[in-house]
Design a protein around this motif. Structure first.
Motif, PDB file in Angstrom:
ATOM      1  N   ILE A  69       0.937  -1.071  -0.161  1.00 55.55           N
ATOM      2  CA  ILE A  69       0.061   0.052   0.099  1.00 55.55           C
ATOM      3  C   ILE A  69       0.803   1.233   0.173  1.00 55.55           C
TER       4      ILE A  69
ATOM      5  N   HIS B  42       5.017  -1.911  -6.878  1.00 56.74           N
ATOM      6  CA  HIS B  42       3.871  -2.359  -6.176  1.00 56.74           C
ATOM      7  C   HIS B  42       3.200  -3.726  -6.804  1.00 56.74           C
TER       8      HIS B  42
ATOM      9  N   ARG C 240       1.694  -7.070  -4.772  1.00 52.43           N
ATOM     10  CA  ARG C 240       0.317  -7.303  -4.855  1.00 52.43           C
ATOM     11  C   ARG C 240       0.040  -8.645  -5.481  1.00 52.43           C
TER      12      ARG C 240
ATOM     13  N   PHE D 127      -7.787 -13.762  -3.627  1.00 51.21           N
ATOM     14  CA  PHE D 127      -8.868 -12.907  -3.875  1.00 51.21           C
ATOM     15  C   PHE D 127      -9.587 -13.115  -5.323  1.00 51.21           C
TER      16      PHE D 127
ATOM     17  N   LEU E 188      -8.639 -16.983   6.290  1.00 55.11           N
ATOM     18  CA  LEU E 188      -7.687 -16.572   5.134  1.00 55.11           C
ATOM     19  C   LEU E 188      -6.233 -16.772   5.550  1.00 55.11           C
TER      20      LEU E 188
ATOM     21  N   ALA F 236      -6.480  -4.030   7.067  1.00 57.07           N
ATOM     22  CA  ALA F 236      -7.558  -3.837   6.240  1.00 57.07           C
ATOM     23  C   ALA F 236      -8.605  -4.985   6.253  1.00 57.07           C
ATOM     24  N   GLY F 237      -8.482  -6.089   6.548  1.00 54.19           N
ATOM     25  CA  GLY F 237      -9.328  -7.179   6.235  1.00 54.19           C
ATOM     26  C   GLY F 237     -10.392  -7.178   7.463  1.00 54.19           C
TER      27      GLY F 237
ATOM     28  N   THR G  46     -12.395  -2.322   8.569  1.00 50.94           N
ATOM     29  CA  THR G  46     -13.186  -1.504   7.311  1.00 50.94           C
ATOM     30  C   THR G  46     -14.539  -2.387   7.212  1.00 50.94           C
ATOM     31  N   THR G  47     -14.535  -3.785   7.111  1.00 50.54           N
ATOM     32  CA  THR G  47     -15.744  -4.372   6.872  1.00 50.54           C
ATOM     33  C   THR G  47     -16.511  -4.489   7.993  1.00 50.54           C
TER      34      THR G  47
ATOM     35  N   VAL H  68     -21.381   1.240   1.438  1.00 53.68           N
ATOM     36  CA  VAL H  68     -19.843   1.693   1.400  1.00 53.68           C
ATOM     37  C   VAL H  68     -19.819   3.075   0.901  1.00 53.68           C
TER      38      VAL H  68
ATOM     39  N   VAL I 229     -13.334   3.985   4.940  1.00 60.88           N
ATOM     40  CA  VAL I 229     -11.854   4.635   5.024  1.00 60.88           C
ATOM     41  C   VAL I 229     -12.204   6.087   4.518  1.00 60.88           C
TER      42      VAL I 229
ATOM     43  N   TYR J  40     -12.093  10.123   0.451  1.00 61.55           N
ATOM     44  CA  TYR J  40     -13.218   9.314  -0.208  1.00 61.55           C
ATOM     45  C   TYR J  40     -14.462   9.811   0.478  1.00 61.55           C
TER      46      TYR J  40
ATOM     47  N   GLY K  26     -11.362   3.109  -2.770  1.00 62.20           N
ATOM     48  CA  GLY K  26     -10.294   3.569  -3.571  1.00 62.20           C
ATOM     49  C   GLY K  26     -10.496   3.244  -5.081  1.00 62.20           C
TER      50      GLY K  26
ATOM     51  N   GLN L 151      -4.445   1.636  -9.230  1.00 54.62           N
ATOM     52  CA  GLN L 151      -3.559   0.519  -8.683  1.00 54.62           C
ATOM     53  C   GLN L 151      -3.920  -0.046  -7.443  1.00 54.62           C
TER      54      GLN L 151
ATOM     55  N   CYS M 174      -8.862  -1.821  -3.721  1.00 57.52           N
ATOM     56  CA  CYS M 174      -8.932  -2.385  -2.735  1.00 57.52           C
ATOM     57  C   CYS M 174      -8.806  -3.864  -3.115  1.00 57.52           C
TER      58      CYS M 174
ATOM     59  N   GLY N   9      -9.341  -6.537  -1.344  1.00 61.70           N
ATOM     60  CA  GLY N   9     -10.301  -7.407  -0.580  1.00 61.70           C
ATOM     61  C   GLY N   9     -11.743  -6.852  -1.105  1.00 61.70           C
TER      62      GLY N   9
HETATM   63  C1  HEM Z   1     -15.885  -2.466   3.084  1.00 65.04           C
HETATM   64  C2  HEM Z   1     -14.598  -2.818   3.387  1.00 65.04           C
HETATM   65  C3  HEM Z   1     -13.291  -2.258   2.715  1.00 65.04           C
HETATM   66  C4  HEM Z   1     -13.190  -0.956   2.569  1.00 65.04           C
HETATM   67  C5  HEM Z   1     -13.795   0.211   2.514  1.00 65.04           C
HETATM   68  C6  HEM Z   1     -11.613  -0.899   1.932  1.00 65.04           C
HETATM   69  C7  HEM Z   1     -11.205   0.107   1.562  1.00 65.04           C
HETATM   70  C8  HEM Z   1      -9.819   0.315   0.899  1.00 65.04           C
HETATM   71  C9  HEM Z   1      -9.026   1.279   0.319  1.00 65.04           C
HETATM   72  C10 HEM Z   1      -9.743   2.752   0.182  1.00 65.04           C
HETATM   73  C11 HEM Z   1      -8.203   0.929  -0.249  1.00 65.04           C
HETATM   74  C12 HEM Z   1      -6.988   1.792  -1.040  1.00 65.04           C
HETATM   75  C13 HEM Z   1      -5.686   2.261  -0.842  1.00 65.04           C
HETATM   76  C14 HEM Z   1      -5.034   3.413  -1.780  1.00 65.04           C
HETATM   77  O1  HEM Z   1      -5.662   3.660  -2.504  1.00 65.04           O
HETATM   78  O2  HEM Z   1      -3.891   3.729  -1.007  1.00 65.04           O
HETATM   79  C15 HEM Z   1      -7.643  -0.321   0.130  1.00 65.04           C
HETATM   80  C16 HEM Z   1      -6.724  -1.129  -0.163  1.00 65.04           C
HETATM   81  C17 HEM Z   1      -6.365  -2.515   0.046  1.00 65.04           C
HETATM   82  N1  HEM Z   1      -7.478  -3.293   0.818  1.00 65.04           N
HETATM   83 FE1  HEM Z   1      -9.337  -2.840   1.435  1.00 65.04          FE
HETATM   84  N2  HEM Z   1     -11.199  -2.174   2.059  1.00 65.04           N
HETATM   85  C18 HEM Z   1     -12.166  -3.035   2.556  1.00 65.04           C
HETATM   86  C19 HEM Z   1     -11.814  -4.486   2.818  1.00 65.04           C
HETATM   87  C20 HEM Z   1     -10.794  -5.222   2.722  1.00 65.04           C
HETATM   88  C21 HEM Z   1     -10.511  -6.638   2.937  1.00 65.04           C
HETATM   89  C22 HEM Z   1     -11.850  -7.490   3.292  1.00 65.04           C
HETATM   90  C23 HEM Z   1      -9.224  -6.829   2.586  1.00 65.04           C
HETATM   91  C24 HEM Z   1      -8.582  -8.269   2.809  1.00 65.04           C
HETATM   92  C25 HEM Z   1      -8.929  -9.071   3.399  1.00 65.04           C
HETATM   93  C26 HEM Z   1      -8.685  -5.776   2.144  1.00 65.04           C
HETATM   94  C27 HEM Z   1      -7.422  -5.649   1.514  1.00 65.04           C
HETATM   95  C28 HEM Z   1      -6.695  -4.571   0.999  1.00 65.04           C
HETATM   96  C29 HEM Z   1      -5.460  -4.346   0.550  1.00 65.04           C
HETATM   97  C30 HEM Z   1      -4.441  -5.603   0.791  1.00 65.04           C
HETATM   98  C31 HEM Z   1      -5.143  -3.146  -0.046  1.00 65.04           C
HETATM   99  C32 HEM Z   1      -4.013  -2.728  -0.772  1.00 65.04           C
HETATM  100  C33 HEM Z   1      -4.089  -2.775  -2.185  1.00 65.04           C
HETATM  101  C34 HEM Z   1      -3.069  -2.039  -2.615  1.00 65.04           C
HETATM  102  O3  HEM Z   1      -1.897  -1.274  -2.177  1.00 65.04           O
HETATM  103  O4  HEM Z   1      -2.749  -2.699  -3.967  1.00 65.04           O
HETATM  104  N3  HEM Z   1      -9.568  -4.575   2.072  1.00 65.04           N
HETATM  105  N4  HEM Z   1      -9.013  -1.001   0.840  1.00 65.04           N
END
Ligand code: HEM
Length: 409
Positions: free
Chosen positions: A88, A95, A99, A106, A153, A241-242, A245-246, A282, A288, A316, A346, A349, A352, A354
């Protein structure tokens, strides 16, 4: 002179008052210079189109740790290992390599295969509260599902989920004295996470499975295993993140349904609308609130001159209420035609990883919840985590009326 608005102040997000500030900024100063008492200041990007433009141009708007990272403060200033060395906080092409390591966890097929298990988990969680009239919803319901799914997971025993839950709270609770009681406490949490995740790494090296830890332990970058610092950082990223947020989407969705009884009635009568209600939740909740980027060259945004090195914060929570993209944007509307344009996950690249898993959990949770308790509403004060990063409810009592007792009445 103090700034007219300080979007960094965590107190702004203790209720829904932040939306008045965002509406004002979108209308009058959409790329707003927010001075900081303890930093150089940042540009607050509040309109939908500008958030999109910044997020889709990583060359000009970097997430990289060396530039300052993805958080509102400079990651280089942070002493602890936290999330800073994970994907991230990376730009292309690095990146993509990181990833890719966990992407197989996923894929749409894999997420679809999880539906029956997610439903069984939701059923078990809701069966536990059957017969109760009022529950503290966060601990009993909203927090339980994501943490159980996370344990799955990682391929770790469900008994470990209390630890995962506590660590996740400690990581995000930096501005909340109830969650981060002392520096020694957070240091102890990071130490425990490091030991726990290292032990898992070693175990999975010997006995690989198809869980996320096995994927990380066996992945190679340029022919080499990832460094321990990057691994720990990725572990923490996934825990936070996992999980947070959820949980926040489930609790924020229940709050939105409580405040909009006609939408709750509609969803209870028309479960086929729940798939569309999920992106609307959402959008409306924005679990977030923001992410940060850093300009790599001089540029112009929304009529403002941005200098190389300037900090840019994309909100956001504001983009998702932008009237120029979402008609009647402050209205919670489960039939909204363009709900899936929401930017809560988001865009670009770092979109999210997940998102599909989160959507699955939300859909199944609301299907089962409303089938059992078509009448539910939040009662009493809603207590939020003190943070400018997440829209996070930490305590909320919810009164539930089961379908049968409603029919009898
Ligand atoms: C409603 C639930 C969720 C919301 C609102 C959310 C929101 C976000 C946002 C806004 C980003 C973007 C970060 C950026 O642009 O810098 C992100 C990235 C990410 N999220 Fe989620 N997320 C959620 C659920 C999850 C779940 C369930 C997982 C994994 C089990 C997860 C794993 C990740 C990961 C690994 C990234 C980084 C991706 C990257 O950098 O390429 N998220 N999430």
């Amino acid at each position: 002179m103090p700034p007219q608005f300080d979007l960094k102040n965590p107190d702004l997000y203790q209720d829904e008052g932040c939306h008045r500030v965002f509406a004002h900024l979108r209308a009058h100063d959409p790329v707003y210079w927010n001075p900081e008492a303890d930093g150089a200041g940042f540009w607050a990007v509040t309109r939908y189109d500008d958030v999109l433009a910044v997020s889709k141009n990583p060359e000009l708007f970097s997430s990289a740790r060396a530039q300052g990272g993805h958080r509102i403060f400079d990651e280089l200033d942070v002493g602890d290992p936290s999330l800073d060395a994970s994907m991230i906080s990376m730009d292309p092409p690095e990146h993509a390599a990181y990833r890719r390591m966990v992407t197989p966890g996923f894929t749409p097929q894999r997420i679809a295969q999880m539906e029956a298990r997610v439903r069984a988990r939701v059923t078990e969680i809701l069966d536990r509260i059957q017969g109760e009239r009022e529950v503290e919803f966060i601990a009993t319901v909203a927090a339980e599902l994501p943490i159980q799914v996370l344990a799955e997971l990682f391929g770790v025993p469900q008994e470990d989920r209390a630890k995962l839950f506590e660590w996740s709270n400690a990581v995000i609770g930096e501005d909340d004295p109830e969650l981060r009681s002392s520096h020694a406490y957070i240091e102890a949490c990071y130490k425990e996470m490091a030991l726990y995740s290292l032990h898992l790494w070693q175990k999975r090296l010997q006995e690989p499975g198809d869980d996320l830890i096995s994927m990380l332990a066996h992945a190679k970058v340029g022919g080499e295993p990832m460094s321990m610092q990057r691994y720990l950082s990725t572990f923490i990223l996934l825990v936070v993140a996992g999980n947070e947020t959820t949980r926040n989407s489930i609790s924020g969705g229940v709050l939105a349904l409580s405040q909009n009884a006609e939408q709750r009635r509609l969803l209870a009568q028309r479960p086929d609308l729940i798939a569309n209600a999920v992106p609307e939740i959402v959008r409306y909740v924005s679990p977030v609130l923001h992410m940060r980027r850093t300009a790599t060259a001089d540029t112009e945004l929304g009529g403002k001159t941005i200098r190389a090195g300037d900090k840019i914060v994309v909100w956001y929570a504001s983009a998702n209420r932008d009237e120029s993209h979402f008609q009647d944007a402050d209205r919670f509307d489960v039939t909204r035609g363009n709900a899936s344009d929401q930017l809560g996950f988001g865009i670009g690249q770092h979109f999210c990883l997940g998102s599909r898993l989160a959507e699955l959990q939300l859909r199944v949770m609301f299907e089962e919840l409303l089938r059992r308790f078509p009448t539910l509403h939040a009662e009493g004060p809603v207590r939020r985590v003190r943070t400018n990063f997440l829209n996070s409810i930490k305590e909320m009592r919810v009164v539930l009326t089961p379908a049968a007792s409603r029919a009898a009445a």
